[in-house]
Design an enzyme around this catalytic site. Structure first.
Site, mmCIF file in Angstrom:
data_model
loop_
_atom_site.group_PDB
_atom_site.id
_atom_site.type_symbol
_atom_site.label_atom_id
_atom_site.label_comp_id
_atom_site.label_asym_id
_atom_site.label_seq_id
_atom_site.Cartn_x
_atom_site.Cartn_y
_atom_site.Cartn_z
ATOM 1 C CG ASP A 1 51.914 97.381 -35.987
ATOM 2 O OD1 ASP A 1 52.282 98.500 -36.440
ATOM 3 O OD2 ASP A 1 51.134 96.712 -36.870
ATOM 4 C CB CYS B 1 48.339 108.007 -40.424
ATOM 5 S SG CYS B 1 49.652 106.424 -40.562
ATOM 6 N NE ARG C 1 51.173 103.409 -43.011
ATOM 7 C CZ ARG C 1 50.380 102.692 -42.150
ATOM 8 N NH1 ARG C 1 49.788 103.230 -41.087
ATOM 9 N NH2 ARG C 1 50.547 101.349 -42.169
ATOM 10 N NE ARG D 1 42.601 102.740 -36.903
ATOM 11 C CZ ARG D 1 44.027 102.496 -37.097
ATOM 12 N NH1 ARG D 1 44.818 103.533 -36.602
ATOM 13 N NH2 ARG D 1 44.614 101.767 -37.865
ATOM 14 C CE LYS E 1 44.695 97.250 -36.747
ATOM 15 N NZ LYS E 1 45.326 97.792 -38.050
ATOM 16 C CG ASN E 2 47.431 94.541 -39.015
ATOM 17 O OD1 ASN E 2 46.463 95.456 -38.860
ATOM 18 N ND2 ASN E 2 48.669 94.903 -38.538
HETATM 19 C C1 UD1 Z 1 50.914 96.670 -42.422
HETATM 20 C C2 UD1 Z 1 50.002 96.986 -41.058
HETATM 21 C C3 UD1 Z 1 50.805 97.879 -40.018
HETATM 22 C C4 UD1 Z 1 52.206 97.651 -39.616
HETATM 23 C C5 UD1 Z 1 52.859 97.505 -41.149
HETATM 24 C C6 UD1 Z 1 54.471 97.312 -40.821
HETATM 25 C C7 UD1 Z 1 47.817 96.310 -41.791
HETATM 26 C C8 UD1 Z 1 46.586 96.720 -42.003
HETATM 27 N N1 UD1 Z 1 48.606 97.142 -41.366
HETATM 28 O O1 UD1 Z 1 50.725 98.311 -42.840
HETATM 29 O O2 UD1 Z 1 49.886 97.480 -38.798
HETATM 30 O O3 UD1 Z 1 52.744 98.646 -39.007
HETATM 31 O O4 UD1 Z 1 52.149 96.558 -41.905
HETATM 32 O O5 UD1 Z 1 54.351 95.894 -40.384
HETATM 33 O O6 UD1 Z 1 48.126 95.309 -42.050
HETATM 34 N N2 UD1 Z 1 56.242 101.195 -48.422
HETATM 35 C C9 UD1 Z 1 56.659 101.853 -49.450
HETATM 36 N N3 UD1 Z 1 55.851 101.782 -50.468
HETATM 37 C C10 UD1 Z 1 54.712 101.186 -50.561
HETATM 38 C C11 UD1 Z 1 54.328 100.555 -49.306
HETATM 39 C C12 UD1 Z 1 55.268 100.509 -48.090
HETATM 40 O O7 UD1 Z 1 57.692 102.439 -49.522
HETATM 41 O O8 UD1 Z 1 54.052 101.067 -51.674
HETATM 42 C C13 UD1 Z 1 57.077 101.408 -47.033
HETATM 43 C C14 UD1 Z 1 56.259 102.104 -45.772
HETATM 44 O O9 UD1 Z 1 56.189 103.662 -46.090
HETATM 45 C C15 UD1 Z 1 56.918 101.292 -44.651
HETATM 46 C C16 UD1 Z 1 57.239 100.146 -44.996
HETATM 47 O O10 UD1 Z 1 57.230 99.969 -46.575
HETATM 48 O O11 UD1 Z 1 58.244 102.177 -44.542
HETATM 49 C C17 UD1 Z 1 56.522 99.045 -44.677
HETATM 50 O O12 UD1 Z 1 55.022 99.518 -44.807
HETATM 51 P P1 UD1 Z 1 53.876 98.331 -45.217
HETATM 52 O O13 UD1 Z 1 54.429 97.058 -44.776
HETATM 53 O O14 UD1 Z 1 53.526 98.415 -46.671
HETATM 54 O O15 UD1 Z 1 52.537 98.710 -44.319
HETATM 55 P P2 UD1 Z 1 51.237 98.596 -44.493
HETATM 56 O O16 UD1 Z 1 51.057 97.237 -45.254
HETATM 57 O O17 UD1 Z 1 50.457 99.385 -44.731
#
Ligand code: UD1
Length: 428
Positions: free
Chosen positions: A314, A123, A128, A406, A30-31
């Site tokens: 995850d 969420c 996030r 999902r 999925k990711n």
């Molecule tokens: C992706 C995965 C999700 C997984 C996560 C962490 C997908 C669709 N989803 O989510 O399943 O749980 O990686 O492995 O691929 N953060 C910030 N600023 C930002 C972006 C992120 O502070 O602009 C923080 C987030 O709050 C979190 C950390 O960085 O604490 C990691 O998040 P991130 O790797 O961005 O998660 P996603 O890419 O949204």
């Protein structure tokens, strides 16, 4: 093509106490597929993506691409996208509802030099933010305003730059994907530092390179992207879902069974298999197949979630379900998402003993679990409740399995084939 997303308040009814035995085919990731779907917006030519899991998140992304003007066909496994004519403004509500949709921002900007995308909603697992995505795109020369719930981005020129993407909790996966896709069509060289190293980023880079991009170093913290003028259509097969594989591995160990994970990539599962082994499970990698079996005992293990190649957030909920069964105390520390313990209180309905102290859950395992009615709160929490329900005695009903749909393809069908007594109960 219409993309039906089942309107479900369905639940799973599980009669616990069965061992899972046999083989399960692991679906596409999925990711990995969500950012790859977004990447199809980078070319006017047709892209064909194979081994695509049939998930509600994938169907949602199909609708988002369609709302941008792309022609999308999905037969449940092969996805064909032609984004010959697209607009830079996606459907506000569709995008807001799915966190993963933020990764259309980079490709839209790269292709059209302008994009207007609704802010993804929060969420239950945490706030996030997307500040790192915006920081990266700004470094490439994008003007960005956030107003009225929209991210409005405009880039008359996109220029390669040095971008440091590390945040409070480490690198960002979708942020890395967004910058990779924007930089692929920028002028000059972009060097991404503190990039996410997840296998899904490597799969995206492979997809982009096959389209004609010039990306080096994906899978390491430093990625170099040499911008090209245009990208072309491509065929690609998505990597197997390491989280689905990990979930079935934990379910095998928790149920006292033995499951072969067909198509899984053990090299993507290092931290999970290591913890399972430490907990007493047996891992067999002979003949290219990966088999996980319960050992003669279960031991408590401590876990801290980390960016890849550390233990994945995850898989935290599923491991917690397993630790509820291991006699002794284990400490599970969540370092990626601050509120990702919603499953703890539901596991306690089954008889688990879990205390939350700041970012850690203290699990006193080994108490017998017995069936109860529980509520799924997010995707991986739902998987943990299903695992606990299979290991518990008596009947467990897991409500709101739309969370599970999902990210897991026909999970109840796969579990039933392994011997679980599980059925989907249609909701109103
Ligand atoms: C992706 C995965 C999700 C997984 C996560 C962490 C997908 C669709 N989803 O989510 O399943 O749980 O990686 O492995 O691929 N953060 C910030 N600023 C930002 C972006 C992120 O502070 O602009 C923080 C987030 O709050 C979190 C950390 O960085 O604490 C990691 O998040 P991130 O790797 O961005 O998660 P996603 O890419 O949204």
């Amino acid at each position: 093509m219409m993309f039906r997303i089942a309107p479900t308040m369905d639940s799973f009814l599980i009669e616990g106490g069965t061992r899972l035995c046999g083989e399960v085919q692991i679906s596409g990731s999925k990711n990995a597929v969500l950012p790859i779907m977004a990447a199809t917006l980078l070319t006017a030519e047709t892209c064909v993506i194979r081994h695509v899991p049939d998930l509600s998140d994938v169907r949602f992304m199909c609708r988002i691409l369609t709302s941008l003007g792309a022609q999308v066909e999905f037969d449940g496994s092969t996805l064909t996208v032609c984004a010959a004519k697209i607009t830079g403004t996606g459907d506000y509500d569709l995008i807001r509802k799915m966190r993963g949709s933020i990764c259309i921002l980079g490709p839209l900007l790269a292709r059209l030099r302008t994009a207007s995308v609704s802010l993804p909603g929060g969420c239950v697992i945490g706030t996030r933010p997307i500040d790192l995505h915006l920081k990266g795109l700004r470094s490439l020369g994008t003007e960005i305003h956030v107003e009225g719930g929209y991210v409005k981005a405009h880039a008359p020129e996109l220029n390669g730059a040095h971008v440091f993407l590390g945040g409070r909790a480490g690198p960002t996966v979708l942020g890395t994907a967004n910058i990779l896709m924007a930089a692929a069509l920028a002028d000059g060289i972009t060097v991404l530092e503190s990039a996410a190293c997840e296998p899904e980023i490597i799969d995206l880079a492979d997809f982009l390179n096959a389209m004609g991009a010039r990306i080096q170093g994906a899978g390491s913290p430093t990625i170099t992207i040499t911008g090209v003028r245009e990208l072309h259509g491509v065929e690609h097969e998505v990597i197997p879902d390491r989280i689905e594989a990990g979930t079935f591995a934990v379910a095998a160990a928790a149920s006292g069974g033995q499951v072969t994970l067909r198509g899984a990539r053990p090299d993507h599962l290092g931290a999970v298999l290591d913890k399972l082994q430490e907990a007493g499970a047996r891992i067999d990698r002979r003949g290219g197949a990966l088999t996980v079996s319960a050992g003669s005992f279960l031991r408590p293990v401590d876990i801290t979630t980390m960016p890849y190649s550390g233990f994945p957030t995850d898989m935290q909920a599923q491991l917690m379900a397993l630790m509820c069964l291991a006699p002794g105390t284990s400490i599970i520390t969540e370092r990626i998402f601050e509120s990702r313990f919603m499953h703890a209180s539901e596991l306690m309905r089954l008889g688990a003993d879990i205390g939350i102290e700041g970012p850690s859950a203290i699990v006193k395992g080994g108490k017998p679990l017995s069936g109860a009615e529980v509520m799924a709160s997010d995707l991986r929490a739902s998987a943990a409740l299903v695992i606990a329900g299979i290991a518990a005695s008596g009947k467990t009903q897991v409500h709101r399995v739309y969370h599970l749909d999902r990210g897991y393809e026909r999970m109840e069908v796969k579990l039933e084939k392994l011997g679980a007594r599980i059925q989907r109960v249609p909701g109103e």
